[in-house]
Design a protein around this motif. Structure first.
Motif, short mmCIF file in Angstrom:
data_model
loop_
_atom_site.label_atom_id
_atom_site.label_comp_id
_atom_site.label_asym_id
_atom_site.label_seq_id
_atom_site.Cartn_x
_atom_site.Cartn_y
_atom_site.Cartn_z
N UNK A 1 64.85 138.71 37.60
CA UNK A 1 63.91 138.00 38.47
C UNK A 1 64.53 136.68 38.96
N UNK A 2 65.17 135.95 38.05
CA UNK A 2 65.78 134.68 38.41
C UNK A 2 66.93 134.89 39.38
N UNK A 3 67.73 135.93 39.17
CA UNK A 3 68.82 136.23 40.09
C UNK A 3 68.29 136.57 41.48
N UNK A 4 67.18 137.31 41.54
CA UNK A 4 66.58 137.63 42.84
C UNK A 4 66.07 136.38 43.55
N UNK A 5 65.51 135.44 42.80
CA UNK A 5 65.09 134.16 43.38
C UNK A 5 66.30 133.43 43.93
N UNK A 6 67.37 133.38 43.15
CA UNK A 6 68.59 132.67 43.57
C UNK A 6 69.19 133.31 44.82
N UNK A 7 69.20 134.62 44.91
CA UNK A 7 69.74 135.32 46.09
C UNK A 7 68.85 135.11 47.31
N UNK A 8 67.54 135.10 47.12
CA UNK A 8 66.62 134.91 48.24
C UNK A 8 66.71 133.50 48.82
N UNK A 9 67.11 132.54 47.99
CA UNK A 9 67.11 131.14 48.41
C UNK A 9 68.49 130.58 48.70
N UNK A 10 69.53 131.34 48.45
CA UNK A 10 70.88 130.80 48.66
C UNK A 10 71.94 131.82 48.34
N UNK A 11 73.01 131.37 47.75
CA UNK A 11 74.15 132.24 47.47
C UNK A 11 74.05 133.00 46.16
N UNK A 12 72.97 132.79 45.41
CA UNK A 12 72.78 133.49 44.15
C UNK A 12 73.48 132.86 42.97
N UNK A 13 74.12 131.72 43.19
CA UNK A 13 74.88 131.08 42.11
C UNK A 13 74.12 129.95 41.43
N UNK A 14 73.09 129.41 42.09
CA UNK A 14 72.33 128.30 41.53
C UNK A 14 70.84 128.47 41.83
N UNK A 15 70.02 127.78 41.06
CA UNK A 15 68.59 127.66 41.33
C UNK A 15 68.22 126.19 41.14
N UNK A 16 67.11 125.79 41.73
CA UNK A 16 66.61 124.44 41.55
C UNK A 16 65.19 124.48 41.00
N UNK A 17 64.84 123.42 40.28
CA UNK A 17 63.49 123.27 39.76
C UNK A 17 63.30 121.80 39.39
N UNK A 18 62.19 121.24 39.80
CA UNK A 18 61.88 119.83 39.53
C UNK A 18 63.02 118.91 39.94
N UNK A 19 63.64 119.23 41.07
CA UNK A 19 64.70 118.38 41.61
C UNK A 19 66.06 118.54 40.96
N UNK A 20 66.19 119.42 39.99
CA UNK A 20 67.46 119.65 39.30
C UNK A 20 68.05 120.98 39.79
N UNK A 21 69.38 121.03 39.89
CA UNK A 21 70.08 122.26 40.27
C UNK A 21 70.80 122.80 39.04
N UNK B 1 73.37 125.94 37.56
CA UNK B 1 74.25 127.08 37.82
C UNK B 1 73.81 128.30 37.01
N UNK B 2 73.96 129.48 37.60
CA UNK B 2 73.61 130.72 36.91
C UNK B 2 74.84 131.46 36.38
N UNK B 3 76.00 130.91 36.62
CA UNK B 3 77.23 131.49 36.11
C UNK B 3 77.88 130.54 35.14
#
Length: 182
Positions: A156-176, A178-180
């Motif tokens: 689910x988190x990977x799908x969020x990351x892909x839908x919002x960018x390159x799939x390598x990072x996510x953001x939450x509460x102003x923080x970024x 990395x997923x790798x």
């Protein structure tokens, strides 16, 4: 009073999630200075199952109660802390399992196997662990303890990351985050 688990994440707004997080009353473990220590004879398996003396703890209420007493020290050891004693507990991987995630108003909210809700951010960071061939994502919970995302939550988190960018990072509460692994 019977236990009422929080509603499903998919049906909650970010404000409702924040209310659920704020409503969780945890013991003031940080304030306690127990005089004795020992071994709890407990273990948390990599799949999130709690064991005592080799047998699984099947009462979820007991697991939730014990989980509120968990802490992890700077050496990576986990402890169950009460006002009177500090007992070691073996943790095979992470003390908690993240079982669901939703994106709400730019933030990421997770449900743990103990029914707790956590919003990722500075105080609850996401961390990529393991090797790039076998990635694992961990969420900071509290007192040094972490939750490992189970497979479906990681997806689910990977799908969020892909839908919002390159799939390598996510953001939450102003923080970024990395997923790798770095």
């Amino acid at each position: 009073m019977p236990y009422q688990p929080p509603p499903e994440l998919a049906g909650l707004t970010l404000d409702q999630i924040a209310e659920q997080v704020a409503a969780r009353k945890l013991p003031p473990v940080e304030e306690w200075r127990p005089e004795s220590s020992g071994d709890s004879r407990m273990r948390i398996a990599a799949d999130g199952t709690w064991y005592h003396d080799g047998g699984p703890i099947t009462r979820q209420a007991m697991v939730r109660a014990f989980s509120g007493l968990l802490t992890r020290d700077d050496n990576g050891r986990h402890w169950l802390v009460t006002p009177f004693e500090k007992l070691s507990i073996e943790v095979e991987d992470a003390a908690f399992i993240a079982t669901d995630v939703v994106r709400r108003d730019g933030d990421l909210a997770f449900r743990l196997n103990t029914d707790e809700l956590i919003v990722a951010g500075r105080d609850n960071p996401l961390r990529a662990g393991d090797q790039i061939e076998t990635p694992a994502i961990y969420l900071g919970v509290r007192r040094g303890c972490e939750a490992r995302l189970n497979r479906s939550t990681w997806q689910q988190l990977a799908e969020i990351a892909l839908a919002e960018g390159d799939g390598r990072t996510v953001t939450s509460r102003g923080e970024t985050f990395p997923l790798l692994p770095q």
